[in-house]
Scaffold this motif. Structure first.
Motif, PDB file in Angstrom:
ATOM      1  N   LEU A 274      12.060  -4.515  18.818  1.00 19.66           N
ATOM      2  CA  LEU A 274      12.117  -4.166  17.496  1.00 19.66           C
ATOM      3  C   LEU A 274      10.327  -3.331  17.688  1.00 19.66           C
ATOM      4  O   LEU A 274      10.097  -2.702  16.562  1.00 19.66           O
ATOM      5  CB  LEU A 274      11.754  -5.416  16.629  1.00 19.66           C
ATOM      6  CG  LEU A 274      13.077  -6.449  16.707  1.00 19.66           C
ATOM      7  CD1 LEU A 274      12.378  -7.536  15.334  1.00 19.66           C
ATOM      8  CD2 LEU A 274      13.882  -5.186  15.158  1.00 19.66           C
ATOM      9  N   TYR A 275       9.562  -3.615  18.080  1.00 20.24           N
ATOM     10  CA  TYR A 275       8.201  -3.248  18.400  1.00 20.24           C
ATOM     11  C   TYR A 275       7.969  -2.193  18.481  1.00 20.24           C
ATOM     12  O   TYR A 275       7.524  -1.737  18.376  1.00 20.24           O
ATOM     13  CB  TYR A 275       7.520  -4.095  19.135  1.00 20.24           C
ATOM     14  CG  TYR A 275       6.027  -3.643  19.281  1.00 20.24           C
ATOM     15  CD1 TYR A 275       5.114  -4.129  18.729  1.00 20.24           C
ATOM     16  CD2 TYR A 275       5.267  -3.510  20.583  1.00 20.24           C
ATOM     17  CE1 TYR A 275       3.557  -3.792  18.720  1.00 20.24           C
ATOM     18  CE2 TYR A 275       4.207  -2.184  20.905  1.00 20.24           C
ATOM     19  CZ  TYR A 275       3.415  -3.394  19.733  1.00 20.24           C
ATOM     20  OH  TYR A 275       2.020  -3.155  20.020  1.00 20.24           O
ATOM     21  N   SER A 276       8.886  -1.159  19.931  1.00 18.60           N
ATOM     22  CA  SER A 276       9.220   0.120  19.980  1.00 18.60           C
ATOM     23  C   SER A 276       9.777   1.148  19.787  1.00 18.60           C
ATOM     24  O   SER A 276       9.776   2.030  18.835  1.00 18.60           O
ATOM     25  CB  SER A 276       9.985  -0.305  21.253  1.00 18.60           C
ATOM     26  OG  SER A 276       9.118  -1.028  22.281  1.00 18.60           O
ATOM     27  N   ILE A 277      10.876   0.589  18.591  1.00 19.19           N
ATOM     28  CA  ILE A 277      11.778   0.757  17.648  1.00 19.19           C
ATOM     29  C   ILE A 277      11.828   1.345  16.651  1.00 19.19           C
ATOM     30  O   ILE A 277      11.075   2.920  16.047  1.00 19.19           O
ATOM     31  CB  ILE A 277      12.662   0.696  17.835  1.00 19.19           C
ATOM     32  CG1 ILE A 277      14.437   0.220  18.674  1.00 19.19           C
ATOM     33  CG2 ILE A 277      14.199   1.451  16.846  1.00 19.19           C
ATOM     34  CD1 ILE A 277      14.497   1.650  19.496  1.00 19.19           C
ATOM     35  N   LEU A 278      11.041   0.037  16.172  1.00 18.21           N
ATOM     36  CA  LEU A 278       9.812   0.475  14.849  1.00 18.21           C
ATOM     37  C   LEU A 278       8.797   0.510  14.478  1.00 18.21           C
ATOM     38  O   LEU A 278       7.596   0.335  13.943  1.00 18.21           O
ATOM     39  CB  LEU A 278       9.668  -0.656  14.061  1.00 18.21           C
ATOM     40  CG  LEU A 278      10.995  -0.815  13.645  1.00 18.21           C
ATOM     41  CD1 LEU A 278      11.931  -2.141  12.807  1.00 18.21           C
ATOM     42  CD2 LEU A 278      12.507   0.717  12.749  1.00 18.21           C
ATOM     43  N   SER A 279       8.002   1.800  15.640  1.00 20.58           N
ATOM     44  CA  SER A 279       6.784   1.721  15.863  1.00 20.58           C
ATOM     45  C   SER A 279       6.328   2.972  14.979  1.00 20.58           C
ATOM     46  O   SER A 279       7.239   4.465  14.780  1.00 20.58           O
ATOM     47  CB  SER A 279       6.805   2.028  17.680  1.00 20.58           C
ATOM     48  OG  SER A 279       7.239   3.471  17.529  1.00 20.58           O
ATOM     49  N   PRO A 280       4.537   3.427  14.339  1.00 21.24           N
ATOM     50  CA  PRO A 280       4.383   4.780  13.768  1.00 21.24           C
ATOM     51  C   PRO A 280       4.198   5.714  15.366  1.00 21.24           C
ATOM     52  O   PRO A 280       4.874   7.001  14.765  1.00 21.24           O
ATOM     53  CB  PRO A 280       3.030   4.312  13.993  1.00 21.24           C
ATOM     54  CG  PRO A 280       2.983   2.730  13.418  1.00 21.24           C
ATOM     55  CD  PRO A 280       3.763   2.081  15.040  1.00 21.24           C
TER      56      PRO A 280
END
Length: 212
Positions: A173-179
């Motif tokens: 989640l942290y990677s895919i939904l990163s700015p």
């Protein structure tokens, strides 16, 4: 906005809030265009059409103004409500299944990314030029805290992919939904925000949800 007692705010309160919003909007524009170091409070005051003393009275100093600008940009408003207490985040937490949670979480995260993407480099540059900027946020990485909390809830629900730990789900989640990834697709590759959101949903569903 209504007060705690349900009474409508008076004209003075409304005007003060409008002035505060105008100062934050001016600060955001100048910080992005000129950078944190090159922007003075006098510049912000002039752009907002207020006296520089008003900036000091409202925010205290430049660092506090910058933090408030970042926080309001992330939240989308100046209400004192933490990200994990926001309606969009709670909608995911309250969803009964992992796929439903994921859909709500990506939708809410995508709106945040749209707002945050333009200031990402500004924040990085500010932290590089002023070491005390990073210390304005006590959580070392508040974005990871949000995604980790979402992951623990999501992976405990029916429809979650077997064998994927909450820790691994948080990393995904942290990677895919990163700015950074959002900017790569939307700014650099010309994707629309809607296309990015759809891709994020399908990619995360394949990684975190059980096969139908």
């Amino acid at each position: 906005m209504t007060s705690v007692k349900g009474k409508a705010p008076n004209r003075r309160t409304v005007k003060a809030r409008e002035t505060r919003t105008r100062m934050l909007d001016a600060a955001r524009q100048l910080f992005v265009e000129r950078g944190y170091g090159a922007t003075t409070l006098a510049d912000v005051a002039e752009a907002a059409g207020v006296a520089v003393q008003t900036i000091y009275f409202t925010f205290g100093n430049k660092r506090s103004l910058f933090k408030e600008m970042v926080d309001v940009t992330i939240a989308g408003d100046d209400e004192p409500v933490a990200t994990m207490d926001r309606d969009w985040f709670r909608a995911g937490i309250d969803a009964p299944t992992a796929p439903e949670h994921l859909l709500a979480h990506v939708a809410g995260s995508a709106r945040v990314l749209e707002r945050v993407a333009p200031i990402v480099r500004t924040v990085e540059q500010a932290a590089g030029s002023d070491p005390e900027i990073s210390g304005l946020w006590p959580d070392a990485d508040p974005r990871y805290t949000v995604q980790s909390t979402a992951a623990r809830s999501l992976m405990a629900k029916p429809g979650a992919r077997p064998g994927v730990s909450a820790a691994d789900a948080a990393d995904v989640l942290y990677s895919i939904l990163s700015p950074e990834l959002y900017l790569l697709f939307v700014r650099d590759r010309g994707w629309s925000p809607e296309r990015f959101e759809g891709w994020a949903v399908s990619t995360l569903r394949a990684q975190l949800c059980a096969e139908n």
